[in-house]
Design a protein around this motif. Structure first.
Motif, PDB file in Angstrom:
ATOM      1  N   LEU A 170      39.407   7.415  18.835  1.00  0.00           N
ATOM      2  CA  LEU A 170      40.648   6.739  18.603  1.00  0.00           C
ATOM      3  C   LEU A 170      41.975   7.623  18.097  1.00  0.00           C
ATOM      4  CD1 LEU A 170      39.638   3.510  16.608  1.00  0.00           C
ATOM      5  CD2 LEU A 170      40.365   3.786  18.793  1.00  0.00           C
ATOM      6  N   GLN A 171      41.667   8.867  17.926  1.00  0.00           N
ATOM      7  CA  GLN A 171      42.363   9.986  17.583  1.00  0.00           C
ATOM      8  C   GLN A 171      43.257  10.275  18.978  1.00  0.00           C
ATOM      9  OE1 GLN A 171      40.416  13.315  15.871  1.00  0.00           O
ATOM     10  NE2 GLN A 171      40.093  12.332  13.788  1.00  0.00           N
ATOM     11  N   LYS A 172      42.577  10.143  19.849  1.00  0.00           N
ATOM     12  CA  LYS A 172      43.211  10.712  21.232  1.00  0.00           C
ATOM     13  C   LYS A 172      43.770   9.477  22.227  1.00  0.00           C
ATOM     14  CE  LYS A 172      42.802  14.926  20.819  1.00  0.00           C
ATOM     15  NZ  LYS A 172      43.665  16.164  20.695  1.00  0.00           N
ATOM     16  N   ALA A 173      43.270   8.102  21.857  1.00  0.00           N
ATOM     17  CA  ALA A 173      43.544   6.971  22.777  1.00  0.00           C
ATOM     18  C   ALA A 173      44.994   6.556  22.517  1.00  0.00           C
ATOM     19  CB  ALA A 173      42.709   6.006  22.415  1.00  0.00           C
ATOM     20  N   ASP A 174      45.728   5.963  23.423  1.00  0.00           N
ATOM     21  CA  ASP A 174      46.882   5.529  23.069  1.00  0.00           C
ATOM     22  C   ASP A 174      47.019   4.256  24.150  1.00  0.00           C
ATOM     23  OD1 ASP A 174      47.067   6.354  25.694  1.00  0.00           O
ATOM     24  OD2 ASP A 174      48.790   7.802  25.431  1.00  0.00           O
ATOM     25  N   ARG A 175      46.069   3.863  24.902  1.00  0.00           N
ATOM     26  CA  ARG A 175      46.049   2.643  25.731  1.00  0.00           C
ATOM     27  C   ARG A 175      44.608   2.200  25.725  1.00  0.00           C
ATOM     28  NH1 ARG A 175      47.794   5.089  31.309  1.00  0.00           N
ATOM     29  NH2 ARG A 175      46.643   6.621  30.462  1.00  0.00           N
ATOM     30  N   TYR A 176      44.774   0.779  26.153  1.00  0.00           N
ATOM     31  CA  TYR A 176      42.999  -0.027  26.227  1.00  0.00           C
ATOM     32  C   TYR A 176      43.310  -0.665  27.549  1.00  0.00           C
ATOM     33  CZ  TYR A 176      44.872  -4.411  24.764  1.00  0.00           C
ATOM     34  OH  TYR A 176      45.612  -5.459  24.903  1.00  0.00           O
ATOM     35  N   MET A 177      42.014  -0.718  28.061  1.00  0.00           N
ATOM     36  CA  MET A 177      41.987  -1.562  29.468  1.00  0.00           C
ATOM     37  C   MET A 177      41.611  -3.218  28.910  1.00  0.00           C
ATOM     38  SD  MET A 177      39.217  -1.148  32.358  1.00  0.00           S
ATOM     39  CE  MET A 177      40.280   0.011  33.462  1.00  0.00           C
ATOM     40  N   GLY A 178      42.442  -3.955  29.299  1.00  0.00           N
ATOM     41  CA  GLY A 178      42.442  -5.461  28.738  1.00  0.00           C
ATOM     42  C   GLY A 178      41.386  -5.948  29.713  1.00  0.00           C
ATOM     43  N   THR A 179      41.174  -7.244  29.479  1.00  0.00           N
ATOM     44  CA  THR A 179      40.194  -8.126  30.277  1.00  0.00           C
ATOM     45  C   THR A 179      40.569  -8.430  31.481  1.00  0.00           C
ATOM     46  OG1 THR A 179      40.938 -10.004  28.868  1.00  0.00           O
ATOM     47  CG2 THR A 179      39.070  -9.232  28.069  1.00  0.00           C
ATOM     48  N   ASP A 180      42.193  -8.065  31.689  1.00  0.00           N
ATOM     49  CA  ASP A 180      42.625  -8.632  32.900  1.00  0.00           C
ATOM     50  C   ASP A 180      42.507  -7.515  33.705  1.00  0.00           C
ATOM     51  OD1 ASP A 180      44.322  -6.876  31.586  1.00  0.00           O
ATOM     52  OD2 ASP A 180      46.113  -8.092  31.549  1.00  0.00           O
ATOM     53  N   GLY A 181      41.954  -6.221  33.473  1.00  0.00           N
ATOM     54  CA  GLY A 181      41.845  -4.934  34.358  1.00  0.00           C
ATOM     55  C   GLY A 181      42.952  -4.101  34.050  1.00  0.00           C
ATOM     56  N   GLN A 182      44.035  -4.588  33.472  1.00  0.00           N
ATOM     57  CA  GLN A 182      45.467  -3.802  33.337  1.00  0.00           C
ATOM     58  C   GLN A 182      45.290  -3.092  31.983  1.00  0.00           C
ATOM     59  OE1 GLN A 182      47.578  -3.921  35.772  1.00  0.00           O
ATOM     60  NE2 GLN A 182      45.941  -4.959  36.706  1.00  0.00           N
ATOM     61  N   LEU A 183      46.028  -1.911  32.070  1.00  0.00           N
ATOM     62  CA  LEU A 183      46.266  -1.094  30.679  1.00  0.00           C
ATOM     63  C   LEU A 183      47.481  -1.510  29.803  1.00  0.00           C
ATOM     64  CD1 LEU A 183      45.456   2.450  32.332  1.00  0.00           C
ATOM     65  CD2 LEU A 183      43.865   0.761  31.665  1.00  0.00           C
ATOM     66  N   HIS A 184      47.029  -1.365  28.545  1.00  0.00           N
ATOM     67  CA  HIS A 184      48.021  -2.037  27.473  1.00  0.00           C
ATOM     68  C   HIS A 184      47.989  -0.929  26.234  1.00  0.00           C
ATOM     69  CE1 HIS A 184      47.858  -5.987  29.378  1.00  0.00           C
ATOM     70  NE2 HIS A 184      46.475  -5.672  29.525  1.00  0.00           N
ATOM     71  N   PRO A 185      49.130  -1.003  25.704  1.00  0.00           N
ATOM     72  CA  PRO A 185      49.111  -0.030  24.417  1.00  0.00           C
ATOM     73  C   PRO A 185      48.222  -0.454  23.440  1.00  0.00           C
ATOM     74  CG  PRO A 185      51.530  -1.065  25.076  1.00  0.00           C
ATOM     75  CD  PRO A 185      50.370  -1.866  26.038  1.00  0.00           C
ATOM     76  N   LEU A 186      47.606   0.530  22.626  1.00  0.00           N
ATOM     77  CA  LEU A 186      46.759   0.144  21.775  1.00  0.00           C
ATOM     78  C   LEU A 186      47.154  -0.094  20.293  1.00  0.00           C
ATOM     79  CD1 LEU A 186      43.642   0.299  21.372  1.00  0.00           C
ATOM     80  CD2 LEU A 186      43.729   2.700  20.706  1.00  0.00           C
ATOM     81  N   ASP A 187      46.702  -1.042  19.767  1.00  0.00           N
ATOM     82  CA  ASP A 187      47.196  -1.452  18.344  1.00  0.00           C
ATOM     83  C   ASP A 187      45.926  -0.739  17.474  1.00  0.00           C
ATOM     84  OD1 ASP A 187      47.939  -2.518  15.944  1.00  0.00           O
ATOM     85  OD2 ASP A 187      48.287  -4.519  16.812  1.00  0.00           O
ATOM     86  N   LEU A 188      46.057   0.103  17.066  1.00  0.00           N
ATOM     87  CA  LEU A 188      45.014   0.723  16.155  1.00  0.00           C
ATOM     88  C   LEU A 188      44.621  -0.193  14.795  1.00  0.00           C
ATOM     89  CD1 LEU A 188      45.906   4.614  15.918  1.00  0.00           C
ATOM     90  CD2 LEU A 188      43.970   3.341  17.139  1.00  0.00           C
ATOM     91  N   SER A 189      45.533  -0.820  14.348  1.00  0.00           N
ATOM     92  CA  SER A 189      45.300  -1.660  12.918  1.00  0.00           C
ATOM     93  C   SER A 189      44.232  -2.953  13.459  1.00  0.00           C
ATOM     94  CB  SER A 189      46.689  -2.438  12.527  1.00  0.00           C
ATOM     95  OG  SER A 189      47.299  -2.982  13.425  1.00  0.00           O
ATOM     96  N   CYS A 190      44.536  -3.442  14.653  1.00  0.00           N
ATOM     97  CA  CYS A 190      43.775  -4.461  15.251  1.00  0.00           C
ATOM     98  C   CYS A 190      42.282  -4.027  15.487  1.00  0.00           C
ATOM     99  CB  CYS A 190      44.336  -5.056  16.308  1.00  0.00           C
ATOM    100  SG  CYS A 190      43.512  -6.354  17.303  1.00  0.00           S
ATOM    101  N   ILE A 191      42.090  -2.936  16.032  1.00  0.00           N
ATOM    102  CA  ILE A 191      41.016  -2.349  16.571  1.00  0.00           C
ATOM    103  C   ILE A 191      40.305  -1.880  15.023  1.00  0.00           C
ATOM    104  CG2 ILE A 191      41.466   0.275  16.644  1.00  0.00           C
ATOM    105  CD1 ILE A 191      39.205  -2.390  18.977  1.00  0.00           C
ATOM    106  N   ASN A 192      40.871  -1.415  14.197  1.00  0.00           N
ATOM    107  CA  ASN A 192      40.168  -1.028  12.921  1.00  0.00           C
ATOM    108  C   ASN A 192      39.639  -2.073  12.135  1.00  0.00           C
ATOM    109  OD1 ASN A 192      40.442   1.967  13.347  1.00  0.00           O
ATOM    110  ND2 ASN A 192      42.106   2.050  12.515  1.00  0.00           N
ATOM    111  N   GLN A 193      40.388  -3.028  11.900  1.00  0.00           N
ATOM    112  CA  GLN A 193      39.965  -4.446  11.324  1.00  0.00           C
ATOM    113  C   GLN A 193      38.889  -5.032  11.867  1.00  0.00           C
ATOM    114  OE1 GLN A 193      42.951  -7.386  11.505  1.00  0.00           O
ATOM    115  NE2 GLN A 193      41.824  -8.781   9.975  1.00  0.00           N
ATOM    116  N   ARG A 194      38.591  -4.957  13.111  1.00  0.00           N
ATOM    117  CA  ARG A 194      37.350  -5.406  13.806  1.00  0.00           C
ATOM    118  C   ARG A 194      36.222  -4.485  13.332  1.00  0.00           C
ATOM    119  NH1 ARG A 194      35.369  -9.732  15.445  1.00  0.00           N
ATOM    120  NH2 ARG A 194      37.116 -10.173  16.653  1.00  0.00           N
ATOM    121  N   ILE A 195      36.395  -3.082  13.461  1.00  0.00           N
ATOM    122  CA  ILE A 195      35.378  -2.205  13.133  1.00  0.00           C
ATOM    123  C   ILE A 195      35.072  -2.267  11.589  1.00  0.00           C
ATOM    124  CG2 ILE A 195      34.957   0.212  12.900  1.00  0.00           C
ATOM    125  CD1 ILE A 195      36.630   1.086  14.752  1.00  0.00           C
TER     126      ILE A 195
END
Length: 886
Positions: free
Chosen positions: A455-480
């Motif tokens: 996550l230190q180097k990630a700025d995008r993620y692959m969505g369920t639609d197959g497209q790339l989207h900006p990464l929201d770190l707060s959302c992903i950290n909450q899930r972790i």
């Protein structure tokens, strides 16, 4: 690794002579004669032996018939034979299961070459080559290479333990503690190699290993089962009542003779010879009363029921090693359960996958998202140390790699392996410093590792639609964070268009998604735990894992429900006195970082509180507690030490099978209670009728041979009639009984007393009424008909005891033996009475022995109709009891 030579054959022999072999001896197989002798430790059997000896003495003095002692001896021998046969059969089934498993082998350096030998042939000083998947065959130290070891069989922990080579002169720890398992070099017999390759220098073998010490510890005496305790109490009560009643009745009988003679003075004038005969008659009556009081058929019934259900339980994947264990399972108050492999599956697996925005994707539906699936599969399959072997098993790699490979699946792995476009140009394996691994394939570099690194180097993620989207770190950290609270380890996957750089994650990383890994709860375990708790049994998870992990698993499994539920560690437990532990005992749900001594202590404390204790487990560390518990449930895939210690082996490792064992245990106990009610009503009535009838001028209304018929035919066949009553789900809704609870409860006592008194009143009316006597031509026919009335009354009462309510004719299809035995006993009695009608003189002996003569149809109808009153009278009793004892 330098050239290894290992021991020479002469050195092997010398070492074996000095330190012993690597064999941990099995317990001695039981024998028929040993089991046969142990039967005579039963207090009820001892009472029967005493009665038989007394009757033999009376026979030699001419005051008794030989039939009764011979019949009692036959009953004792049948019980001993059935019990011994059951014990030997259970032990043989266990040993057949054990012998069906191929002996473990190890790769050992001998005479400069690697030899594959039986693990039992290893000696101190041997050098053993260990590779991924191998089971460590002896205790020692790692002298070459490095390993990741799974010590779950020893301490219950599924976490990997890393081992590094040390000098050959490094001493093996003398004092084994919980920390010894996770030191940097010690290896123990029974542990499994997760990953790596190394060489073990054997320091201890056989009984000197930790596993060997536990095997010796299991030789301790086992506690008496709850049923044995209850039977011992019942035997003592019956003895006191029988002997006291016999003395009182004998004295009353003598007083009766004195009164009939016109007083003491007139009685003494009759002469010593007449007085002596009266004393003998009184003593004979007393002995008959004792014989009537003791339920001779009870030991036989218990032996038959245990034998029948022991065989039946195999169909439910339950191998009963000790027959009393299955009944004890139904008496459990508290069940201590190992976590790994029992509540959980015993292996790491991917339990959840989610994309970079926190969207959860069902692990079985990953193929519905082809873009994510394609990238994810490459990030796993081309970036791992694990692989599938020819047996379709995942081998090599650490626990995480193996879990991810199973998630990937063999088909995807093989397709990628054969795809030339997925050639790996460069790669770097995972290491504890970097916390990630990487592989360059074509123009992309794929990453797999700790979320905080990627996550230190990630700025995008692959969505369920197959497209790339900006990464929201707060959302992903909450899930972790949410997953971490559930004791899940999270692995992140990503890719970058930049080339691979050693020990570095390239920038512009695209997050593919994250996988949550855990040794997850068995789905069937959740249901079984709920059912067992509903049955009033306290379930406590006892594990070597850390408290946070154990608590999370316990909540997921349904063990922890409220703030009152207590989760503690071994350290916390050991800081408390026994009395302090007993105070919080009802609220304990989890004991983490547990040592074998903790398990044994908890079993002891529970037994001191008169609780019936169960222990489940599969590891060597569970064995002492499995042995000490009232019933130990060993898992079929567990260690031999655990199976040796347990009374019951759960062949499919399924918690649901434990629930089945508990249900069948409760069913057996209910069937024993049904038989007790059935038989004790007969005994109470036989005692009262034999004691009271002489005062009404009816001597010996029940002959000794009639009692023999009751004791052998009625009781033996009665065991078959009631022993196969079906397992009813409502038994699991009952509160568990305590060890000290009497076998005969107050409600049972009312039923036995009231129905015994009714049969006595019915008998005295029948024996003294001119109306009943008018149905017969001779007194001998009349007394024969009473024998029919007594037996038929007992049989009709058999319907009454089938249910505590009014469903006395229910579930007959599930127990077809009931009606078969019911009519068989009636037929046998009919044959005994009418056998003299056959034109064979030899058969007249049977009629003479039972003092029976044939009589007409009117007499049979009278006896059966009066006997049938047992059913409506008990129905009235049940209705009244429900009104006053709601």
């Amino acid at each position: 690794m330098e050239q290894l030579h290992g021991l020479k054959q002469s050195e092997v022999t010398e070492s074996r002579e000095k330190y012993g072999s690597n064999v941990i001896p099995d317990s001695e197989p039981t024998t028929f004669w040993k089991e046969f002798r142990e039967t005579f430790q039963d207090p009820m059997i001892r009472i029967l032996v005493a009665i038989a000896l007394l009757m033999i003495v009376m026979f030699f003095f001419g005051y008794a018939q030989i039939y009764e002692p011979l019949g009692t001896i036959v009953a004792i021998l049948v019980v001993a034979f059935v019990t011994a046969r059951t014990g030997v059969a259970s032990d043989s089934k266990y040993r057949d299961l054990k012998n069906s498993v191929k002996k473990e082998q190890s790769k050992v350096y001998r005479d400069s070459i690697i030899r594959m030998i039986d693990s039992d042939d290893i000696v101190v000083g041997d050098l053993v080559l260990l590779q991924a998947g191998d089971k460590i065959p002896a205790d020692g130290i790692l002298v070459y290479g490095h390993l990741s070891v799974n010590n779950a069989a020893l301490n219950g922990e599924t976490e990997e333990c890393h081992k590094e080579a040390v000098d050959k002169d490094q001493p093996f720890p003398e004092q084994i503690t919980g920390d010894t398992f996770v030191d940097g070099f010690s290896l123990f017999r029974g542990a499994i190699v997760y990953d790596g390759e190394g060489v073990l220098l054997v320091k201890k073998t056989g009984l000197q290993t930790m596993m060997g010490h536990m095997a010796l510890e299991m030789q301790e005496e086992e506690p008496a089962s709850p049923l044995q305790v209850k039977l011992s109490i019942l035997a003592g009560q019956i003895s006191k009542i029988g002997y006291t009643g016999a003395v009182v009745i004998a004295l009353l009988y003598m007083i009766h003779f004195v009164i009939l003679a016109g007083g003491p003075a007139a009685y003494m004038v009759q002469g010593w010879q007449n007085i002596f005969m009266d004393v003998i008659n009184a003593l004979t009556l007393a002995i008959v009363i004792i014989v009537c009081a003791v339920p001779e058929g009870l030991p036989l019934m218990i032996s038959l029921v245990l034998m029948q259900n022991t065989s039946k339980m195999l169909d439910h994947n339950v191998l009963v090693r000790k027959a009393e264990g299955i009944e004890t399972a139904g008496a459990l108050n508290i069940l201590f359960s190992d976590k790994t492999g029992t509540i959980t599956k015993g292996e790491m697996e991917v339990v959840q996958f989610f994309s970079g925005d926190g969207t959860i994707i069902d692990t079985k539906q990953i193929n519905n998202y082809p873009d994510i699936r394609e990238k994810l599969h490459v990030a796993i399959g081309k970036n791992t140390s694990s692989m599938f072997d020819e047996h379709h098993r995942v081998i090599s790699g650490n626990a995480t790699d193996q879990a991810l490979m199973k998630f990937l699946g063999e088909d995807s792995y093989l397709k990628m392996k054969e795809d030339p476009s997925l050639e790996v140009f460069a790669s770097q394996k995972f290491n504890s410093s970097n916390k990630f691994s990487q592989a360059q394939i074509g123009g992309l570099t794929y990453y797999k590792g700790a979320p905080e690194r990627l996550l230190q180097k990630a700025d995008r993620y692959m969505g369920t639609d197959g497209q790339l989207h900006p990464l929201d770190l707060s959302c992903i950290n909450q899930r972790i964070d949410t997953l971490a609270k559930k004791a899940m380890r999270v692995i992140a996957f990503g890719y970058s268009e930049e080339p691979l750089q050693e020990n570095c994650i390239s920038g512009n990383l695209v997050l593919i998604g994250m996988a949550a890994i855990r040794d997850d709860v068995r789905p069937e375990a959740r249901i079984a735990i709920h059912d067992v708790q509903k049955a009033g049994i306290q379930v406590v998870m006892i594990t070597g894992d850390r408290l946070e992990t154990a608590s999370a698993i316990a909540k997921d499994a349904g063990l922890v429900h409220s703030d009152e539920d207590v989760c503690l560690t071994s350290t916390m437990l050991n800081s408390m006195s026994d009395e302090e532990v007993k105070k919080i005992l009802p609220h304990i749900r989890v004991i983490a970082r547990a040592l074998p001594t903790d398990k044994s202590r908890m079993v002891r404390l529970c037994q001191e509180e008169n609780l019936v204790v169960g222990m489940t487990g599969d590891g060597v560390n569970d064995s002492p507690a499995l042995k000490r518990a009232d019933v130990g449930f060993a898992m079929g895939s567990g260690t031999e030490a655990a199976k040796e210690a347990g009374k019951i082996v759960i062949l499919d490792d399924n918690f649901n099978s434990i629930k089945d064992a508990i249900l069948y245990g409760r069913t057996i106990f209910h069937n024993i209670l049904k038989f007790c009610k059935f038989q004790l009503v007969i005994n109470v009535a036989a005692v009262l009728v034999s004691a009271i009838a002489p005062f009404f001028g009816v001597d010996e209304p029940l002959k000794v041979t009639h009692l023999l018929f009751v004791n052998l035919v009625m009781d033996g066949l009665g065991a078959m009639m009631l022993g196969n009553e079906p397992a009813l789900p409502e038994y699991m809704d009952e509160a568990p009984r305590k060890r000290t609870d009497p076998l005969v409860s107050r409600s049972m006592m009312y039923q036995i007393g009231i129905m015994g008194i009714w049969l006595t009143v019915l008998s005295l009316f029948y024996l003294t009424s001119d109306w009943t006597r008018s149905f017969f031509e001779t007194d001998k026919q009349f007394l024969t008909s009473y024998f029919v009335l007594f037996i038929a009354s007992a049989l009709f009462n058999g319907f009454n005891v089938r249910d505590d309510g009014f469903r006395i004719f229910g579930h007959l299809k599930e127990n077809p033996d009931f009606l078969k035995v019911f009519f068989l006993i009636l037929f046998i009695q009919f044959a005994i009475i009418n056998v003299s009608l056959l034109p064979v003189k030899a058969f007249t002996f049977i009629s003479a022995m039972f003092s029976c003569v044939p009589f007409g149809v009117r007499g049979w109808l009278l006896a059966y109709c009066m006997a049938f009153t047992m059913i409506p009278v008990d129905m009235i009793r049940k209705a009244v009891m429900r009104i006053f004892y709601k």
